[in-house]
Design a protein around this motif. Structure first.
Motif, PDB file in Angstrom:
ATOM      1  N   SER A 208       0.894  -1.092  -0.136  1.00 10.01           N
ATOM      2  CA  SER A 208       0.021   0.139  -0.116  1.00 10.01           C
ATOM      3  C   SER A 208       0.888   1.445  -0.099  1.00 10.01           C
ATOM      4  CB  SER A 208      -0.877   0.134   1.214  1.00 10.01           C
ATOM      5  OG  SER A 208      -1.789  -1.183   1.167  1.00 10.01           O
ATOM      6  N   ARG A 209       1.857   1.047   0.703  1.00 10.94           N
ATOM      7  CA  ARG A 209       2.881   2.326   0.844  1.00 10.94           C
ATOM      8  C   ARG A 209       3.407   2.433  -0.362  1.00 10.94           C
ATOM      9  NH1 ARG A 209       2.229   6.140   3.935  1.00 10.94           N
ATOM     10  NH2 ARG A 209       4.584   6.816   4.005  1.00 10.94           N
ATOM     11  N   LEU A 210       3.918   1.335  -1.113  1.00  7.52           N
ATOM     12  CA  LEU A 210       4.472   1.656  -2.557  1.00  7.52           C
ATOM     13  C   LEU A 210       3.561   1.871  -3.657  1.00  7.52           C
ATOM     14  CD1 LEU A 210       7.016   0.861  -4.188  1.00  7.52           C
ATOM     15  CD2 LEU A 210       6.215  -1.443  -4.401  1.00  7.52           C
ATOM     16  N   ILE A 211       2.430   1.505  -3.364  1.00  4.21           N
ATOM     17  CA  ILE A 211       1.337   1.960  -4.380  1.00  4.21           C
ATOM     18  C   ILE A 211       0.937   3.487  -4.200  1.00  4.21           C
ATOM     19  CG2 ILE A 211      -1.212   2.078  -4.801  1.00  4.21           C
ATOM     20  CD1 ILE A 211      -1.201  -0.991  -4.371  1.00  4.21           C
ATOM     21  N   ALA A 212       1.079   3.967  -3.111  1.00  2.00           N
ATOM     22  CA  ALA A 212       0.777   5.453  -2.860  1.00  2.00           C
ATOM     23  C   ALA A 212       1.781   6.319  -3.509  1.00  2.00           C
ATOM     24  CB  ALA A 212       1.009   5.687  -1.312  1.00  2.00           C
ATOM     25  N   LEU A 218      -1.189   0.137 -14.555  1.00  3.62           N
ATOM     26  CA  LEU A 218      -0.612  -1.047 -14.725  1.00  3.62           C
ATOM     27  C   LEU A 218       0.481  -1.792 -13.946  1.00  3.62           C
ATOM     28  CD1 LEU A 218       0.398  -0.522 -18.570  1.00  3.62           C
ATOM     29  CD2 LEU A 218      -1.799  -1.841 -17.686  1.00  3.62           C
ATOM     30  N   ILE A 219       1.267  -1.007 -13.168  1.00  9.54           N
ATOM     31  CA  ILE A 219       2.154  -1.416 -12.145  1.00  9.54           C
ATOM     32  C   ILE A 219       1.374  -1.675 -10.977  1.00  9.54           C
ATOM     33  CG2 ILE A 219       4.315  -0.581 -10.681  1.00  9.54           C
ATOM     34  CD1 ILE A 219       5.133   1.219 -13.001  1.00  9.54           C
ATOM     35  N   GLU A 220       0.386  -0.803 -10.418  1.00  8.59           N
ATOM     36  CA  GLU A 220      -0.653  -1.020  -9.197  1.00  8.59           C
ATOM     37  C   GLU A 220      -1.348  -2.352  -9.521  1.00  8.59           C
ATOM     38  OE1 GLU A 220      -2.153   2.872  -7.551  1.00  8.59           O
ATOM     39  OE2 GLU A 220      -1.266   3.523  -9.861  1.00  8.59           O
ATOM     40  N   ILE A 221      -1.783  -2.679 -10.618  1.00 12.12           N
ATOM     41  CA  ILE A 221      -2.447  -4.090 -10.778  1.00 12.12           C
ATOM     42  C   ILE A 221      -1.448  -5.180 -10.598  1.00 12.12           C
ATOM     43  CG2 ILE A 221      -3.539  -5.468 -12.683  1.00 12.12           C
ATOM     44  CD1 ILE A 221      -4.918  -2.897 -13.546  1.00 12.12           C
ATOM     45  N   SER A 255      -8.129  -0.831   2.283  1.00  6.88           N
ATOM     46  CA  SER A 255      -8.438   0.281   3.034  1.00  6.88           C
ATOM     47  C   SER A 255      -7.368   1.383   2.860  1.00  6.88           C
ATOM     48  CB  SER A 255      -8.305  -0.096   4.427  1.00  6.88           C
ATOM     49  OG  SER A 255      -8.310   1.022   5.338  1.00  6.88           O
ATOM     50  N   LEU A 256      -6.116   0.764   2.760  1.00  4.67           N
ATOM     51  CA  LEU A 256      -5.083   1.947   2.529  1.00  4.67           C
ATOM     52  C   LEU A 256      -4.617   2.402   1.190  1.00  4.67           C
ATOM     53  CD1 LEU A 256      -2.593   1.152   5.423  1.00  4.67           C
ATOM     54  CD2 LEU A 256      -4.349   2.887   5.477  1.00  4.67           C
ATOM     55  N   GLY A 257      -4.762   1.194   0.156  1.00  3.39           N
ATOM     56  CA  GLY A 257      -4.260   1.292  -1.286  1.00  3.39           C
ATOM     57  C   GLY A 257      -4.934   2.482  -2.067  1.00  3.39           C
ATOM     58  N   PRO A 258      -6.311   2.409  -1.981  1.00  3.71           N
ATOM     59  CA  PRO A 258      -7.021   3.383  -2.883  1.00  3.71           C
ATOM     60  C   PRO A 258      -6.868   4.900  -2.430  1.00  3.71           C
ATOM     61  CG  PRO A 258      -8.512   1.562  -2.331  1.00  3.71           C
ATOM     62  CD  PRO A 258      -7.121   1.507  -1.469  1.00  3.71           C
ATOM     63  N   GLN A 259      -6.412   5.165  -1.278  1.00  5.63           N
ATOM     64  CA  GLN A 259      -6.250   6.533  -0.896  1.00  5.63           C
ATOM     65  C   GLN A 259      -5.244   7.102  -1.564  1.00  5.63           C
ATOM     66  OE1 GLN A 259      -5.389   6.613   3.354  1.00  5.63           O
ATOM     67  NE2 GLN A 259      -7.177   5.202   4.010  1.00  5.63           N
ATOM     68  N   GLY A 260      -3.993   6.459  -2.168  1.00  6.51           N
ATOM     69  CA  GLY A 260      -3.183   7.016  -2.860  1.00  6.51           C
ATOM     70  C   GLY A 260      -3.254   6.881  -4.258  1.00  6.51           C
ATOM     71  N   MET A 261      -4.415   6.642  -4.782  1.00 11.94           N
ATOM     72  CA  MET A 261      -4.716   6.212  -6.461  1.00 11.94           C
ATOM     73  C   MET A 261      -5.536   7.283  -6.929  1.00 11.94           C
ATOM     74  SD  MET A 261      -5.686   2.232  -6.262  1.00 11.94           S
ATOM     75  CE  MET A 261      -4.844   0.873  -5.455  1.00 11.94           C
ATOM     76  N   SER A 262      -5.342   7.616  -8.042  1.00 13.47           N
ATOM     77  CA  SER A 262      -6.180   8.384  -8.910  1.00 13.47           C
ATOM     78  C   SER A 262      -7.402   7.831  -9.389  1.00 13.47           C
ATOM     79  CB  SER A 262      -5.575   8.850 -10.306  1.00 13.47           C
ATOM     80  OG  SER A 262      -5.409   7.722 -11.115  1.00 13.47           O
TER      81      SER A 262
END
Length: 409
Positions: A208-212, A218-221, A255-262
């Protein structure tokens, strides 16, 4: 040799494509018939088995290592953590002591009514204890039931998968070694369960921190895919619960991942996991139908009757008994919801995977356990799943305020 393996690979690929085409056609048809999609797939699998020589070996490794991680991760990823926290008391009681009680009740009934020894009866009780509410949840979404009811059903299923898997391994070890150490069994259960949850939380938080830090869907998937399978494989390698590791990883990432996504990335990611779930569920339930041996089921009808009766009795005792207990410590659950939860205790992929994983050293007892597992799964899918819709609609008409609220799914 290379040509042989290449031809084998192409034959397998062809069969998978054919199965996916069948699954797609079934999905189109059931939209018009308004029956559970997964049930229709099982029926089609049964028809294919009767009418043709189509065969696909449904191994435990195929289900546990390939199919279970994405299914569990997607369900946990989409589960609302706040709703889960509000209903944690009920879910944890049902998923831990509830599963243990189910194992004991079913195991006791099977011991009384079949030739199986008590240790092997408990093995069956453990493998059949986990619920698989895929067909029920699909109906929930179609009919728009309250979110809390869906969270109760999905949350119980997510956590009881891990509990049942741990209890199964302990029961099988006792059956094979004929040694039972209560303290050792308790410490093994705690270490395997807690270890899996902690590992999943750590991996989920790290991803989740990395995704943020990234804005590339493509990378996040890819990262979430690596997390779903990686958490399972790493936990199993460390002798922890792989299923609970995936559950924890999915919950924390959802819970945490979508917070840093467009917004675009979030939509693409959700659509990707929805597609993967559709794909895996289609194959799993179609293969269940293909794997069922109708002749073996008919020959073992007496043992099958004891198994189905034991599962239904245990479900009623656990849902209503545990429900009475949790109502005293958390937000009450109405009797009408308990009716839906009790009848919605379907069995599916995990139970069959565990039955298939039984060692050959058990001999004819292994065949009987497998037959009972497939029979129970078939009963819950063809009978319980198909009668859930009238039950939910009946409750909805009588009690609009509870089952038809603005806060629906």
């Amino acid at each position: 040799m290379i040509i042989f393996y290449m031809e084998q690979f192409l034959n397998t690929e062809t069969l998978i494509i054919e199965l996916l085409l069948i699954a797609s056609l079934v999905a189109i048809i059931v939209r018009r018939l308004h029956i559970p999609y997964t049930v229709a797939l099982v029926v089609v699998g049964l028809l294919l088995t009767v009418q043709s020589d189509v065969k696909f070996e449904l191994t435990p490794e195929l289900i546990l290592a390939l199919f279970v991680p994405p299914l569990v991760f997607e369900a946990a990823f989409h589960l609302n953590l706040n709703e889960l926290r509000k209903n944690a008391t009920y879910i944890l009681v049902m998923a831990v002591p509830g599963v243990l009680l189910t194992m004991l009740i079913v195991g006791g009934i099977i011991w009384i009514g079949t030739p199986l020894s008590l240790p092997l009866a408990m093995v069956f009780g453990a493998l059949i204890a986990a619920t698989d509410p895929v067909a029920v949840v699909a109906l929930f979404r179609l009919l728009g039931v309250p979110k809390r009811l869906a969270v109760l059903v999905e949350g119980e299923s997510l956590f009881n998968d891990g509990t049942a898997l741990v209890l199964f391994n302990l029961a099988l070890a006792i059956a094979l070694t004929h040694q039972f150490n209560p303290w050792q069994s308790l410490t093994d259960f705690a270490s395997v369960s807690i270890g899996g949850i902690v590992l999943g939380l750590v991996l989920g938080w790290a991803i989740s921190r990395l995704i943020a830090q990234i804005d590339d869907y493509l990378i996040e998937i890819t990262l979430t895919t690596v997390l779903a399978y990686g958490a399972y494989l790493l936990a199993e390698r460390l002798h922890f619960s792989g299923v609970l590791a995936v559950v924890a990883a999915g919950l924390i990432t959802g819970s945490l991942g979508p917070q840093g996504m467009s917004p675009t990335t979030r939509i693409v990611l959700y659509n990707f996991w929805e597609y993967i779930t559709f794909l895996v569920n289609s194959l799993v339930f179609l293969l269940i139908g293909l794997e069922v041996d109708l002749k073996a089921l008919s020959n073992a009808w007496q043992a099958l009757a004891w198994a189905i009766g034991g599962v239904l009795i245990a479900r009623v005792i656990v849902v209503y008994g545990m429900g009475w207990l949790t109502n005293r410590f958390s937000e009450p659950i109405s009797w009408r919801w308990r009716h839906v939860i009790a009848w919605g205790g379907l069995r599916g992929a995990l139970s069959l995977a565990l039955a298939l994983s039984l060692p050959a050293s058990l001999g004819t007892d292994r065949d009987l356990i497998r037959t009972m597992a497939f029979g129970v799964a078939l009963f819950t899918l063809l009978i319980q799943a198909t009668t859930m819709r009238p039950l939910i609609q009946h409750r909805s008409e009588e009690h609009t305020s509870e089952l038809q609220s603005p806060n629906t799914i």
